[in-house]
Write a protein that holds these residues in place. Sequence first.
Motif, PDB file in Angstrom:
ATOM      1  N   UNK A  45       0.823  -1.206   0.000  1.00 48.19           N
ATOM      2  CA  UNK A  45       0.000   0.000   0.000  1.00 48.19           C
ATOM      3  C   UNK A  45       0.857   1.256   0.000  1.00 48.19           C
ATOM      4  N   UNK A  46       1.902   1.274   0.831  1.00 48.31           N
ATOM      5  CA  UNK A  46       2.726   2.476   0.946  1.00 48.31           C
ATOM      6  C   UNK A  46       3.583   2.696  -0.300  1.00 48.31           C
ATOM      7  N   UNK A  47       3.909   1.654  -1.017  1.00 44.01           N
ATOM      8  CA  UNK A  47       4.609   1.831  -2.292  1.00 44.01           C
ATOM      9  C   UNK A  47       3.708   2.616  -3.248  1.00 44.01           C
ATOM     10  N   UNK A  48       2.435   2.300  -3.269  1.00 46.39           N
ATOM     11  CA  UNK A  48       1.482   3.022  -4.133  1.00 46.39           C
ATOM     12  C   UNK A  48       1.260   4.438  -3.629  1.00 46.39           C
ATOM     13  N   UNK A  49       1.115   4.600  -2.312  1.00 46.59           N
ATOM     14  CA  UNK A  49       0.910   5.936  -1.740  1.00 46.59           C
ATOM     15  C   UNK A  49       2.118   6.835  -2.019  1.00 46.59           C
ATOM     16  N   UNK A  50       3.320   6.253  -1.985  1.00 45.71           N
ATOM     17  CA  UNK A  50       4.544   7.012  -2.269  1.00 45.71           C
ATOM     18  C   UNK A  50       4.586   7.411  -3.738  1.00 45.71           C
ATOM     19  N   UNK A  51       4.274   6.472  -4.619  1.00 43.22           N
ATOM     20  CA  UNK A  51       4.257   6.775  -6.058  1.00 43.22           C
ATOM     21  C   UNK A  51       3.287   7.908  -6.400  1.00 43.22           C
ATOM     22  N   UNK A  52       2.193   7.976  -5.664  1.00 41.98           N
ATOM     23  CA  UNK A  52       1.186   9.012  -5.915  1.00 41.98           C
ATOM     24  C   UNK A  52       1.470  10.310  -5.159  1.00 41.98           C
ATOM     25  N   UNK A  53       2.592  10.365  -4.437  1.00 40.21           N
ATOM     26  CA  UNK A  53       3.006  11.600  -3.777  1.00 40.21           C
ATOM     27  C   UNK A  53       2.273  11.925  -2.490  1.00 40.21           C
ATOM     28  N   UNK A  54       1.674  10.923  -1.861  1.00 38.71           N
ATOM     29  CA  UNK A  54       0.966  11.168  -0.596  1.00 38.71           C
ATOM     30  C   UNK A  54       1.864  10.960   0.615  1.00 38.71           C
ATOM     31  N   UNK A  55       2.876  10.103   0.490  1.00 30.99           N
ATOM     32  CA  UNK A  55       3.828   9.868   1.571  1.00 30.99           C
ATOM     33  C   UNK A  55       5.240   9.898   1.002  1.00 30.99           C
ATOM     34  N   UNK A  56       6.195  10.117   1.876  1.00 35.92           N
ATOM     35  CA  UNK A  56       7.603  10.015   1.505  1.00 35.92           C
ATOM     36  C   UNK A  56       8.252   9.025   2.455  1.00 35.92           C
ATOM     37  N   UNK A  57       9.319   8.394   1.987  1.00 39.84           N
ATOM     38  CA  UNK A  57      10.008   7.420   2.834  1.00 39.84           C
ATOM     39  C   UNK A  57      11.338   7.994   3.286  1.00 39.84           C
ATOM     40  N   UNK A  58      11.737   7.600   4.487  1.00 39.05           N
ATOM     41  CA  UNK A  58      13.017   7.983   5.066  1.00 39.05           C
ATOM     42  C   UNK A  58      13.758   6.692   5.365  1.00 39.05           C
ATOM     43  N   UNK A  59      14.943   6.536   4.798  1.00 40.86           N
ATOM     44  CA  UNK A  59      15.720   5.306   4.977  1.00 40.86           C
ATOM     45  C   UNK A  59      16.606   5.397   6.208  1.00 40.86           C
ATOM     46  N   UNK A  60      17.073   4.225   6.626  1.00 38.60           N
ATOM     47  CA  UNK A  60      18.053   4.157   7.706  1.00 38.60           C
ATOM     48  C   UNK A  60      17.432   4.005   9.074  1.00 38.60           C
ATOM     49  N   UNK A  61      18.302   3.979  10.101  1.00 40.07           N
ATOM     50  CA  UNK A  61      17.813   3.857  11.479  1.00 40.07           C
ATOM     51  C   UNK A  61      16.871   5.018  11.802  1.00 40.07           C
ATOM     52  N   UNK A  62      15.774   4.701  12.408  1.00 40.84           N
ATOM     53  CA  UNK A  62      14.784   5.736  12.720  1.00 40.84           C
ATOM     54  C   UNK A  62      13.976   6.147  11.514  1.00 40.84           C
ATOM     55  N   UNK A  63      14.120   5.397  10.425  1.00 45.11           N
ATOM     56  CA  UNK A  63      13.401   5.717   9.196  1.00 45.11           C
ATOM     57  C   UNK A  63      11.962   5.269   9.255  1.00 45.11           C
ATOM     58  N   UNK A  64      11.278   5.528   8.189  1.00 44.93           N
ATOM     59  CA  UNK A  64       9.866   5.168   8.090  1.00 44.93           C
ATOM     60  C   UNK A  64       9.206   6.038   7.056  1.00 44.93           C
ATOM     61  N   UNK A  65       7.996   6.425   7.326  1.00 44.12           N
ATOM     62  CA  UNK A  65       7.223   7.227   6.378  1.00 44.12           C
ATOM     63  C   UNK A  65       6.718   8.504   7.035  1.00 44.12           C
ATOM     64  N   UNK A  66       6.592   9.518   6.189  1.00 45.15           N
ATOM     65  CA  UNK A  66       6.017  10.807   6.563  1.00 45.15           C
ATOM     66  C   UNK A  66       4.949  11.156   5.538  1.00 45.15           C
ATOM     67  N   UNK A  67       3.990  11.979   5.939  1.00 45.11           N
ATOM     68  CA  UNK A  67       3.058  12.516   4.958  1.00 45.11           C
ATOM     69  C   UNK A  67       3.836  13.448   4.039  1.00 45.11           C
ATOM     70  N   UNK A  68       3.558  13.393   2.750  1.00 47.87           N
ATOM     71  CA  UNK A  68       4.241  14.257   1.785  1.00 47.87           C
ATOM     72  C   UNK A  68       3.588  15.638   1.714  1.00 47.87           C
ATOM     73  N   UNK A  69       2.371  15.730   2.206  1.00 44.53           N
ATOM     74  CA  UNK A  69       1.641  16.998   2.217  1.00 44.53           C
ATOM     75  C   UNK A  69       0.997  17.180   3.578  1.00 44.53           C
ATOM     76  N   UNK A  70       0.524  18.361   3.828  1.00 45.61           N
ATOM     77  CA  UNK A  70      -0.197  18.630   5.075  1.00 45.61           C
ATOM     78  C   UNK A  70      -1.461  17.773   5.117  1.00 45.61           C
ATOM     79  N   UNK A  71      -1.866  17.327   6.306  1.00 46.35           N
ATOM     80  CA  UNK A  71      -3.075  16.500   6.412  1.00 46.35           C
ATOM     81  C   UNK A  71      -4.320  17.158   5.826  1.00 46.35           C
TER      82      UNK A  71
END
Length: 158
Positions: A45-71
């Motif tokens: 799901x998040x791969x699709x959400x990232x492709x559509x520009x709704x989330x961004x991914x952060x790699x590495x320790x403490x990484x994860x996902x952030x919203x790409x835009x304001x809620x």
Amino acid sequence: MRLTTKGRYAVTAILDLALHGSGSPISLADISARQDISLSYLEQLFARLRREGLVTSVRGPGGGYLLARAPGEISVASVIDAVNESIDATRCQGTGDCQQGTTCLTHHLWSDLSDVIHDFLDRITLEELIHRHDVQRIACQQQDSVNRIAVLPIAHTS
């Protein structure tokens, strides 16, 4: 009325991210634990959400996902659309071949209903959902449940 699990889970997961993000990346494992959605499904799901520009991914320790835009800029409909789901009240999935290859009498009624539902969900943003008291209460209960599980003592056998 058909909204698949994929659409429901995508909305639930991105709402979890919006609720718990606060500018820090959130791991899919954390979302999985709170929402009881499998990690592998969330990855899809998040791969699709990232492709559509709704989330961004952060790699590495403490990484994860952030919203790409304001809620306030992300609608429920945009999340459903991002995972290639349709909100469809027709029997024919909108193709118009509902009655042995031809359009049935009520096709346009159900098609119009699908449009109304999509428009309704397009007017609801993550920001609005975040501020709902029922959503906040449930999010706190889920986090408390995860916290309780995390501190359960491990039984040692000798």
